[in-house]
Design an enzyme around this catalytic site. Structure first.
Site, PDB file in Angstrom:
ATOM      1  N   GLU A  41     -42.488  -5.455 -32.782  1.00 46.55           N
ATOM      2  CA  GLU A  41     -41.043  -5.596 -32.947  1.00 46.55           C
ATOM      3  C   GLU A  41     -40.351  -5.510 -31.590  1.00 46.55           C
ATOM      4  O   GLU A  41     -40.657  -4.584 -30.824  1.00 46.55           O
ATOM      5  CB  GLU A  41     -40.501  -4.508 -33.883  1.00 46.55           C
ATOM      6  CG  GLU A  41     -41.051  -4.632 -35.292  1.00 46.55           C
ATOM      7  CD  GLU A  41     -40.599  -3.525 -36.222  1.00 46.55           C
ATOM      8  OE1 GLU A  41     -40.855  -3.623 -37.424  1.00 46.55           O
ATOM      9  OE2 GLU A  41     -39.995  -2.539 -35.733  1.00 46.55           O
ATOM     10  N   ARG A  77     -43.897   0.915 -42.107  1.00 46.39           N
ATOM     11  CA  ARG A  77     -44.221   0.571 -40.725  1.00 46.39           C
ATOM     12  C   ARG A  77     -45.045  -0.707 -40.740  1.00 46.39           C
ATOM     13  O   ARG A  77     -45.887  -0.912 -41.610  1.00 46.39           O
ATOM     14  CB  ARG A  77     -44.997   1.701 -40.039  1.00 46.39           C
ATOM     15  CG  ARG A  77     -44.169   2.938 -39.731  1.00 46.39           C
ATOM     16  CD  ARG A  77     -43.150   2.660 -38.629  1.00 46.39           C
ATOM     17  NE  ARG A  77     -42.369   3.850 -38.264  1.00 46.39           N
ATOM     18  CZ  ARG A  77     -41.214   4.192 -38.793  1.00 46.39           C
ATOM     19  NH1 ARG A  77     -40.705   3.423 -39.767  1.00 46.39           N
ATOM     20  NH2 ARG A  77     -40.566   5.255 -38.379  1.00 46.39           N
ATOM     21  N   HIS A  81     -35.953  -5.402 -39.448  1.00 50.63           N
ATOM     22  CA  HIS A  81     -35.943  -3.934 -39.432  1.00 50.63           C
ATOM     23  C   HIS A  81     -34.520  -3.399 -39.641  1.00 50.63           C
ATOM     24  O   HIS A  81     -33.991  -2.604 -38.863  1.00 50.63           O
ATOM     25  CB  HIS A  81     -36.515  -3.395 -38.113  1.00 50.63           C
ATOM     26  CG  HIS A  81     -37.118  -2.033 -38.253  1.00 50.63           C
ATOM     27  ND1 HIS A  81     -38.275  -1.656 -37.604  1.00 50.63           N
ATOM     28  CD2 HIS A  81     -36.726  -0.935 -38.948  1.00 50.63           C
ATOM     29  CE1 HIS A  81     -38.570  -0.399 -37.901  1.00 50.63           C
ATOM     30  NE2 HIS A  81     -37.635   0.058 -38.714  1.00 50.63           N
TER      31      HIS A  81
END
Length: 316
Positions: free
Chosen positions: A264, A235, A283
């Site tokens: 994000e 994370r 990601h």
């Protein structure tokens, strides 16, 4: 049974996964993305809510009294008020261990990129450098073998275990740092600072908690070798981005490879955007087709189990 899928694009933006399996479970409404102010309206009178990142708060649950089940296209469930859901009798189920192989694979894509320098040499060849070489083999950029290097793995869940297993197959020395003493662990287990000091590669596979938030900071980075690389596929909040950018710029560590950031999509003012020797992917470690299909399978299996009276992967 009415089902509202609130952010289907986060799982299926390319349209390669059919909704057939979901449609077999009830009357499905697919919503590509949901803004916070649209959440209650998009849920409406649905019995089942499926989402990835949409916030399911107390206010949302109060505004949508028909909700009986919240299913997550994710392992994490910090976007749902699970305690309030429990008070209202709403089951919340996540999807664990769907991305183990994919995230471990991307971790080693990063490691191999750094140690074998394939991108650098491909660029050199395309720029004509090999053509001008006086010898048959052209290797101005240093490369290195993984065998004998130390891979320090922070977090020893399913992904951490898989990364350690692959590293061991490459002949790497494996060091584990985890908050609980693992049973029958075949590798050295030590504290975080010692793991950082030993690491040629320091890779993070831990959840984001109060204890892990900002754990990659100036102090930890000062314990690493100047030749070491850092990887984060867990994370974004695990990393203090300003401290990491400073460490990269000053040469305290050699490189960082990140698949996650604190904000994000990436904020244009993140200090890591132009950081030296910092590789960032958007990601994507969890996103191979097979992985996303497995995720949808798990979510649908969770719903079937709940309907049958035996809920699976229930987090509240």
């Amino acid at each position: 049974m009415k089902i509202a899928v609130l952010d289907w694009y986060t799982v299926n933006i390319s349209g390669d996964i059919p909704v057939t399996q979901l449609e077999e479970l009830g009357d499905v409404r697919i919503i590509p993305l949901t803004n916070p102010e649209e959440t209650a309206a998009n849920i409406g009178d649905a019995d089942i809510v499926l989402c990835n990142k949409v916030l399911i708060t107390k206010e949302v649950m109060d505004a949508c009294p028909n909700i009986k089940y919240v299913g997550l296209f994710a392992t994490g469930f910090n976007n749902v008020d699970i305690d309030y859901a429990a008070k209202k009798g709403i089951a919340v189920c996540n999807a664990g261990q769907y991305s183990t192989n994919a995230v471990a694979q991307q971790t080693f894509a990063y490691i191999l990129d750094r140690f074998s320098r394939v991108r650098d040499y491909d660029t050199a060849v395309k720029n004509g450098e090999w053509e001008r070489s006086p010898a048959f083999s052209y290797f101005p950029v240093p490369t290195a073998e993984l065998a004998g290097k130390t891979l320090s793995v922070v977090g020893y869940g399913s992904i951490g275990k898989k990364v350690a297993e692959i590293g061991s197959a490459f002949g790497m020395n494996i060091v584990i740092s985890t908050r609980t003493q693992p049973k029958d662990c075949p590798y050295e287990v030590t504290d975080l600072f010692t793991a950082a000091e030993k690491a040629d590669v320091l890779t993070f596979h831990c959840p984001l908690t109060d204890k892990t938030a900002g754990i990659v900071n100036r102090e930890l980075l000062s314990h690493m070798k100047p030749s070491a690389m850092l990887i984060n596929t867990s994370r974004g909040g695990v990393v203090n981005e300003a401290d990491l950018a400073e460490a990269l710029g000053s040469g305290k560590i050699a490189a960082a490879y990140l698949d996650v950031l604190e904000k994000e999509p990436m904020s244009p003012d993140t200090p890591l955007k132009g950081a030296k020797n910092c590789v960032i992917t958007p990601h994507t470690a969890w996103a191979p087709f097979e992985t996303r299909q497995r995720l949808v399978d798990i979510v649908c299996d969770n719903i079937r189990a709940w309907i049958s009276g035996s809920p699976r992967n229930k987090v509240n």
